[in-house]
Design a protein around this motif. Structure first.
Motif, PDB file in Angstrom:
ATOM      1  N   THR A 123       1.062  -0.911   0.227  1.00 43.50           N
ATOM      2  CA  THR A 123       0.100   0.110  -0.049  1.00 43.50           C
ATOM      3  C   THR A 123       0.569   0.653  -0.102  1.00 43.50           C
ATOM      4  O   THR A 123       0.202   2.236  -0.869  1.00 43.50           O
ATOM      5  CB  THR A 123      -1.017   0.103   1.432  1.00 43.50           C
ATOM      6  N   TRP A 124       2.162   1.633   0.844  1.00 39.60           N
ATOM      7  CA  TRP A 124       2.873   2.717   1.096  1.00 39.60           C
ATOM      8  C   TRP A 124       2.872   2.257  -0.831  1.00 39.60           C
ATOM      9  O   TRP A 124       3.274   4.066  -1.135  1.00 39.60           O
ATOM     10  CB  TRP A 124       3.764   2.237   1.820  1.00 39.60           C
ATOM     11  N   MET A 125       3.380   1.690  -0.769  1.00 41.77           N
ATOM     12  CA  MET A 125       4.453   1.609  -2.091  1.00 41.77           C
ATOM     13  C   MET A 125       4.026   2.537  -3.435  1.00 41.77           C
ATOM     14  O   MET A 125       3.729   3.631  -4.171  1.00 41.77           O
ATOM     15  CB  MET A 125       5.280   0.293  -3.107  1.00 41.77           C
ATOM     16  N   LEU A 126       2.379   2.102  -3.228  1.00 43.26           N
ATOM     17  CA  LEU A 126       1.090   2.614  -4.243  1.00 43.26           C
ATOM     18  C   LEU A 126       1.025   3.457  -4.030  1.00 43.26           C
ATOM     19  O   LEU A 126       1.058   4.430  -4.804  1.00 43.26           O
ATOM     20  CB  LEU A 126      -0.243   1.399  -4.283  1.00 43.26           C
ATOM     21  N   ASN A 127       0.990   4.485  -3.383  1.00 47.84           N
ATOM     22  CA  ASN A 127       1.024   5.499  -2.153  1.00 47.84           C
ATOM     23  C   ASN A 127       1.726   6.370  -2.788  1.00 47.84           C
ATOM     24  O   ASN A 127       1.759   7.540  -3.589  1.00 47.84           O
ATOM     25  CB  ASN A 127       0.887   5.124  -0.733  1.00 47.84           C
ATOM     26  N   SER A 128       2.954   5.821  -2.744  1.00 49.36           N
ATOM     27  CA  SER A 128       4.272   6.596  -3.683  1.00 49.36           C
ATOM     28  C   SER A 128       4.167   7.381  -5.110  1.00 49.36           C
ATOM     29  O   SER A 128       4.800   7.705  -5.341  1.00 49.36           O
ATOM     30  CB  SER A 128       6.115   5.786  -2.993  1.00 49.36           C
ATOM     31  N   ALA A 129       3.603   5.839  -5.630  1.00 49.07           N
ATOM     32  CA  ALA A 129       3.348   6.018  -7.447  1.00 49.07           C
ATOM     33  C   ALA A 129       2.830   6.823  -7.350  1.00 49.07           C
ATOM     34  O   ALA A 129       2.299   7.531  -8.832  1.00 49.07           O
ATOM     35  CB  ALA A 129       3.569   4.822  -7.466  1.00 49.07           C
ATOM     36  N   PHE A 130       1.574   6.594  -6.433  1.00 48.99           N
ATOM     37  CA  PHE A 130       0.476   8.143  -6.735  1.00 48.99           C
ATOM     38  C   PHE A 130       0.698   8.856  -6.257  1.00 48.99           C
ATOM     39  O   PHE A 130       0.536   9.953  -7.201  1.00 48.99           O
ATOM     40  CB  PHE A 130      -0.827   7.376  -5.902  1.00 48.99           C
ATOM     41  N   TYR A 131       1.407   9.416  -5.650  1.00 50.03           N
ATOM     42  CA  TYR A 131       1.428  10.994  -4.704  1.00 50.03           C
ATOM     43  C   TYR A 131       2.794  11.592  -5.765  1.00 50.03           C
ATOM     44  O   TYR A 131       2.646  11.774  -6.779  1.00 50.03           O
ATOM     45  CB  TYR A 131       2.615  10.881  -3.275  1.00 50.03           C
ATOM     46  N   ALA A 132       3.618  10.705  -5.878  1.00 52.82           N
ATOM     47  CA  ALA A 132       5.269  11.027  -7.144  1.00 52.82           C
ATOM     48  C   ALA A 132       4.171  10.977  -8.631  1.00 52.82           C
ATOM     49  O   ALA A 132       4.658  11.989  -9.056  1.00 52.82           O
ATOM     50  CB  ALA A 132       6.152  10.266  -6.822  1.00 52.82           C
ATOM     51  N   GLY A 133       3.106  10.243  -9.010  1.00 54.54           N
ATOM     52  CA  GLY A 133       3.074   9.489 -10.332  1.00 54.54           C
ATOM     53  C   GLY A 133       2.321  10.879 -10.832  1.00 54.54           C
ATOM     54  O   GLY A 133       2.252  12.273 -11.850  1.00 54.54           O
ATOM     55  N   ILE A 181       8.987  14.163  -5.573  1.00 48.35           N
ATOM     56  CA  ILE A 181       8.315  14.017  -4.546  1.00 48.35           C
ATOM     57  C   ILE A 181       7.945  12.385  -3.562  1.00 48.35           C
ATOM     58  O   ILE A 181       7.784  12.366  -2.541  1.00 48.35           O
ATOM     59  CB  ILE A 181       6.714  13.951  -4.803  1.00 48.35           C
ATOM     60  N   TRP A 182       8.495  11.703  -4.476  1.00 51.70           N
ATOM     61  CA  TRP A 182       9.416  10.220  -4.124  1.00 51.70           C
ATOM     62  C   TRP A 182       9.765  10.130  -2.679  1.00 51.70           C
ATOM     63  O   TRP A 182       9.807   9.838  -1.921  1.00 51.70           O
ATOM     64  CB  TRP A 182       8.986   9.508  -5.038  1.00 51.70           C
ATOM     65  N   ASN A 183      11.006  11.199  -2.917  1.00 51.67           N
ATOM     66  CA  ASN A 183      11.644  10.743  -1.913  1.00 51.67           C
ATOM     67  C   ASN A 183      11.462  11.883  -0.512  1.00 51.67           C
ATOM     68  O   ASN A 183      11.915  11.862   0.636  1.00 51.67           O
ATOM     69  CB  ASN A 183      13.078  10.968  -2.006  1.00 51.67           C
ATOM     70  N   ASN A 184      10.268  12.549  -0.817  1.00 46.43           N
ATOM     71  CA  ASN A 184      10.125  13.692   0.054  1.00 46.43           C
ATOM     72  C   ASN A 184       9.857  12.601   1.813  1.00 46.43           C
ATOM     73  O   ASN A 184       8.846  11.515   1.606  1.00 46.43           O
ATOM     74  CB  ASN A 184       9.036  14.857  -0.606  1.00 46.43           C
ATOM     75  N   VAL A 207       6.214   5.346   0.867  1.00 47.75           N
ATOM     76  CA  VAL A 207       6.757   4.522   1.760  1.00 47.75           C
ATOM     77  C   VAL A 207       8.214   5.297   2.874  1.00 47.75           C
ATOM     78  O   VAL A 207       8.627   4.279   3.245  1.00 47.75           O
ATOM     79  CB  VAL A 207       7.992   3.372   0.206  1.00 47.75           C
ATOM     80  N   THR A 208       8.634   6.211   2.747  1.00 50.11           N
ATOM     81  CA  THR A 208      10.027   6.622   2.689  1.00 50.11           C
ATOM     82  C   THR A 208       9.113   6.866   4.393  1.00 50.11           C
ATOM     83  O   THR A 208      10.298   6.318   5.879  1.00 50.11           O
ATOM     84  CB  THR A 208       9.763   7.985   2.507  1.00 50.11           C
ATOM     85  N   ILE A 267      13.339  -2.881  -1.628  1.00 48.04           N
ATOM     86  CA  ILE A 267      12.405  -2.964  -2.894  1.00 48.04           C
ATOM     87  C   ILE A 267      11.918  -1.211  -2.942  1.00 48.04           C
ATOM     88  O   ILE A 267      11.419  -0.769  -4.874  1.00 48.04           O
ATOM     89  CB  ILE A 267      11.022  -3.796  -2.525  1.00 48.04           C
ATOM     90  N   SER A 268      12.034  -0.462  -1.851  1.00 46.75           N
ATOM     91  CA  SER A 268      12.033   0.996  -2.687  1.00 46.75           C
ATOM     92  C   SER A 268      12.279   1.653  -3.659  1.00 46.75           C
ATOM     93  O   SER A 268      11.727   2.297  -4.116  1.00 46.75           O
ATOM     94  CB  SER A 268      11.707   1.672  -1.566  1.00 46.75           C
ATOM     95  N   VAL A 269      13.794   1.544  -3.296  1.00 49.99           N
ATOM     96  CA  VAL A 269      14.695   2.453  -4.922  1.00 49.99           C
ATOM     97  C   VAL A 269      14.731   1.547  -5.651  1.00 49.99           C
ATOM     98  O   VAL A 269      14.676   2.137  -6.939  1.00 49.99           O
ATOM     99  CB  VAL A 269      16.188   2.754  -4.024  1.00 49.99           C
ATOM    100  N   LEU A 270      13.963   0.281  -6.304  1.00 49.89           N
ATOM    101  CA  LEU A 270      13.947  -0.425  -7.138  1.00 49.89           C
ATOM    102  C   LEU A 270      13.104   0.658  -8.013  1.00 49.89           C
ATOM    103  O   LEU A 270      14.075   0.779  -9.602  1.00 49.89           O
ATOM    104  CB  LEU A 270      13.462  -1.764  -7.233  1.00 49.89           C
ATOM    105  N   PRO A 271      11.428   1.219  -8.620  1.00 52.47           N
ATOM    106  CA  PRO A 271      11.365   2.155  -9.277  1.00 52.47           C
ATOM    107  C   PRO A 271      12.384   2.975 -10.090  1.00 52.47           C
ATOM    108  O   PRO A 271      12.602   3.316 -10.776  1.00 52.47           O
ATOM    109  CB  PRO A 271      10.123   2.513  -8.160  1.00 52.47           C
ATOM    110  N   LEU A 272      12.621   3.544  -8.760  1.00 56.03           N
ATOM    111  CA  LEU A 272      13.590   4.892  -8.840  1.00 56.03           C
ATOM    112  C   LEU A 272      14.509   4.505  -9.862  1.00 56.03           C
ATOM    113  O   LEU A 272      15.235   4.905 -11.114  1.00 56.03           O
ATOM    114  CB  LEU A 272      14.232   5.806  -7.814  1.00 56.03           C
TER     115      LEU A 272
END
Lengths: 308, 296
Positions: free
Chosen positions: B86-96, B223-226, B242-243, B269-274
């Protein structure tokens, strides 16, 4: 370097640019100007308690005059936090920019092998969140999980304690150096690439060595980039928050008010005193702006001038 | 190639090497590789540490792979019914979404600032840029208080809205628009009777696209890193990016060492997409825009 827009041909009023800028202006008003104004307002307010402070209506918000400011400025913890951040920044910024400049010059040198690999590897930490970087380095600082301590142990030595005392500055500065060198390196390298090669040819014909070319031609030519990266690094340093906050669970060496911004957060949310937190943050913002404008004035128009 | 420009500080033995090796600039190559190794250490460490079980993490030599990667992934997925994902999806949503909106706002603002002359242009630009100088905490606390007044604290909006306006993005878009769009094309479009909006849409925007991808990437990473903004705005674990999620997991590690294994695996896992985004879109990392070195 950047070409400015050509002079205008028409001077009649056109509403179009204002329409195009409307989303940015509205967002600026809502998410920048309004909160800053609100912080300014709160910094002059405080809770007045009547009687014993019990019951509804006993606590009411009212004007505080400058009392939040006098207590913020006389708070020794704010001064200590500022000094800690200055020590941290005094280590971090010269090392990070020194390495960034060195790597940029090496990337620009002749006959380098594996250039692309090195450039990508050094830039890679930029993509890693500060929180995750702090986690990873935090584990590398812990003797139980660090390969460095393991190897030193095999050699019969004990490594320095990075998560306590003054080692903490090294620990924190290293995380920021690791995260920021690549970004600054690429900024400086890009500006090195824009220097025409004929200049080097001329210098070589005059008998200059590669080192002399680096020191006398390349570094002066990329000075505007260095000024820009120094300026942004300075601002980022003053605002350090995530890295020390993330390291806190791994050590007792970082207080909850380690940096000025951590103190603001602590005052606002742990102490619940948004008024003095606002006053402190207004002071921090004012100092940041004063440094920024002072700095930009000092270096003249070299970094930004080409924009105007 | 009569000049010997190997220069900087080549070892004395260089002349004894075969010609093929002599053509390599050893000093800069080695210097850069040392930097690369330094930068890769934590990445290699987390790759290896993620393969270790909790017991192995604290007992075996850190650069020796363990046997627990699959069970770590399983534990991480099982943590509070998959909250990590869920955190990963949230990060993708906020950042995307945030980066997309940011690129749009930056693009249109940068275009207006670069291609029109009007009263107050520099004042508006400088005011927007001054936003860069505002310490994030100074902004985030009153932002939170105002969001709370508006009933938006602890909502997706509370993280998304303040992430849209990017002074850097506007700065980059302005430089890019100034350098990449010839005024003659805009004039031609106007003479053809196109409206200002249509001129922007169909002439300017396509030419600005590569610059806007750059803005999107910068803002996506930012945003992903925020950490600070969501840390202040959100209280509900299920809305964390995810942060912030990893930070709460790390805090639990002080009580339960098994949480450390989750943190390590989660960090990887959190840094792989980046990293994927970063490597695949390399040519769009136009940092030259930052130093204002765009040539038209």
């Amino acid at each position: 370097m950047a070409t400015a827009a050509p002079p205008p041909r028409r001077r009649t009023f056109r509403p179009a640019p204002f329409g195009f800028l409307a989303p940015a202006i509205v967002l600026f008003a809502l998410t920048f100007a309004l909160p800053i104004g609100y912080a300014g307002y709160l910094s002059f307010r405080k809770i007045h308690i009547s009687g014993l402070g019990l019951g509804a209506g006993a606590r009411s918000e009212g004007w505080a005059g400058l009392s939040n400011y006098t207590s913020a400025l006389s708070d020794s913890e704010l001064l200590n936090g500022t000094l800690r951040v200055l020590v941290y920044g005094g280590m971090l910024v010269p090392i990070m920019l020194g390495l960034a400049l060195l790597f940029a010059l090496l990337l620009d040198a002749d006959k380098v092998r594996l250039r692309a690999f090195s450039r990508i590897a050094i830039f890679l930490p930029y993509a890693i969140p500060g929180v995750v970087a702090s986690l990873l380095w935090g584990f590398l600082y812990l003797p139980a999980t660090s390969p460095g301590y393991f190897l030193l142990g095999k050699l019969g030595m004990s490594g320095p304690q990075l998560l306590s005392g003054n080692g903490m500055y090294v620990a924190l500065a290293n995380i920021a150096v690791w995260g920021g060198t690549g970004f600054n390196m690429v900024v400086i390298y890009t500006s090195l690439r824009s220097i025409p090669a004929e200049i080097y040819e001329a210098a070589r014909i005059d008998g200059a060595s590669e080192l002399q070319i680096a020191l006398r031609i390349k570094i002066p030519m990329v000075l505007p980039s260095l000024v820009l990266t120094f300026f942004f690094s300075l601002i980022a340093t003053l605002q350090v928050f995530s890295e020390p906050t993330t390291l806190r669970p791994l050590t007792n060496g970082i207080s909850s008010t380690w940096s000025p911004l951590m103190k603001v957060y602590h005052d606002a949310f742990t102490q619940g005193d948004i008024y003095s937190a606002s006053a402190t943050s207004v002071v921090i913002a004012a100092v940041t702006l004063a440094i920024s404008f002072g700095f930009l004035k000092l270096v003249g128009s070299r970094a930004y001038g080409e924009q105007q | 190639m009569t000049q010997d420009a190997t220069g900087v500080s080549a070892p004395a033995s260089v002349s004894a090497l075969p010609a093929r090796l002599r053509r390599i600039g050893w000093a800069p190559t080695v210097g850069l590789l040392a930097g690369a190794v330094y930068c890769l250490i934590p990445v290699v460490w987390v790759l290896i540490a993620a393969t270790k079980s909790t017991a192995q993490l604290f007992s075996t030599f850190t650069l020796f792979p363990g046997s627990g990667l699959l069970s770590n992934l399983h534990d991480l997925s099982a943590y509070r019914n998959g909250e990590f994902w869920t955190w990963m999806l949230n990060s993708a949503f906020y950042a995307g979404v945030g980066a997309l909106l940011s690129a749009a706002v930056s693009g249109i603002s940068g275009y207006a600032l670069a291609k029109y002359r009007f009263a107050g242009r520099n004042a508006i630009f400088n005011t927007l840029l001054a936003g860069v100088l505002m310490p994030p905490v100074v902004l985030a606390i009153p932002q939170y208080l105002l969001m709370a007044k508006a009933g938006l604290a602890d909502s997706y909006w509370s993280v998304l809205l303040p992430s849209i306006l990017s002074p850097y993005g506007i700065y980059l878009a302005r430089i890019y628009a100034a350098g990449s769009i010839p005024d003659s094309l805009l004039e031609a479009s106007r003479i053809d009777g196109a409206s200002e909006w249509r001129t922007f849409r169909s002439v300017a925007l396509p030419m600005m696209a590569p610059g806007l991808v750059t803005v999107f990437l910068f803002q996506f990473v930012a945003i992903w890193n925020n950490f600070l903004l969501p840390f202040i705005m959100l209280g509900d674990d299920s809305k964390f990016p995810v942060t912030v999620g990893l930070f709460t997991l790390l805090k639990q590690g002080a009580q339960a060492p098994s949480a450390y294994t989750l943190v390590v695996t989660g960090s990887l896992i959190s840094v792989l997409p980046l990293i994927v985004l970063f490597l695949s879109l390399q040519r769009y990392w136009r940092l030259d825009l930052l130093s204002g070195a765009v040539k038209s």
